[in-house]
Design a protein around this motif. Structure first.
Motif: not given
Length: 110
Positions: A39-43, A47-66
């Protein structure tokens, strides 16, 4: 549908808090990747217009291309009929796959 309506309809419980996200390039129509969002990644995506996901391997939010610079600008967000999968239509900058390929779907079955 408003972003708030989308968030209330999505079935995060089915995937233990995660929803699969199919990502497609707006220009080429190529399916670039499959990722997951909580839910946080989708929010953050909405909000930002940047594709944001949840990394299952790192257990954290990540912004694609950061870190790579291979960003995904959100053009459209849709959900499937069961409200348990998302489709992001994006403007992809450079390659989407961490291997250096344009799409993660390059292994063809014979």
């Amino acid at each position: 549908m408003t972003p708030q309506e989308l968030l209330t309809k999505l079935d995060f419980a089915k995937g233990n808090g995660l929803i699969p996200v199919v990502v497609q390039d707006i220009n080429t129509k190529t399916v670039l990747m499959l990722a997951y969002a909580n839910k946080e990644a989708l929010e953050l995506t909405l909000k930002t217009g940047k594709a944001t996901y949840w990394s299952r391997s790192r257990n954290e939010i990540w912004v694609k291309g950061e870190t790579s610079g291979h960003t995904q600008k959100i053009v459209e967000v849709s959900t499937d009929c069961d409200y348990d999968t998302l489709l992001y239509i994006v403007e992809q900058k450079d390659n989407a796959c961490h291997t250096g390929s344009y799409s993660c779907f390059f292994n063809k079955l014979k």
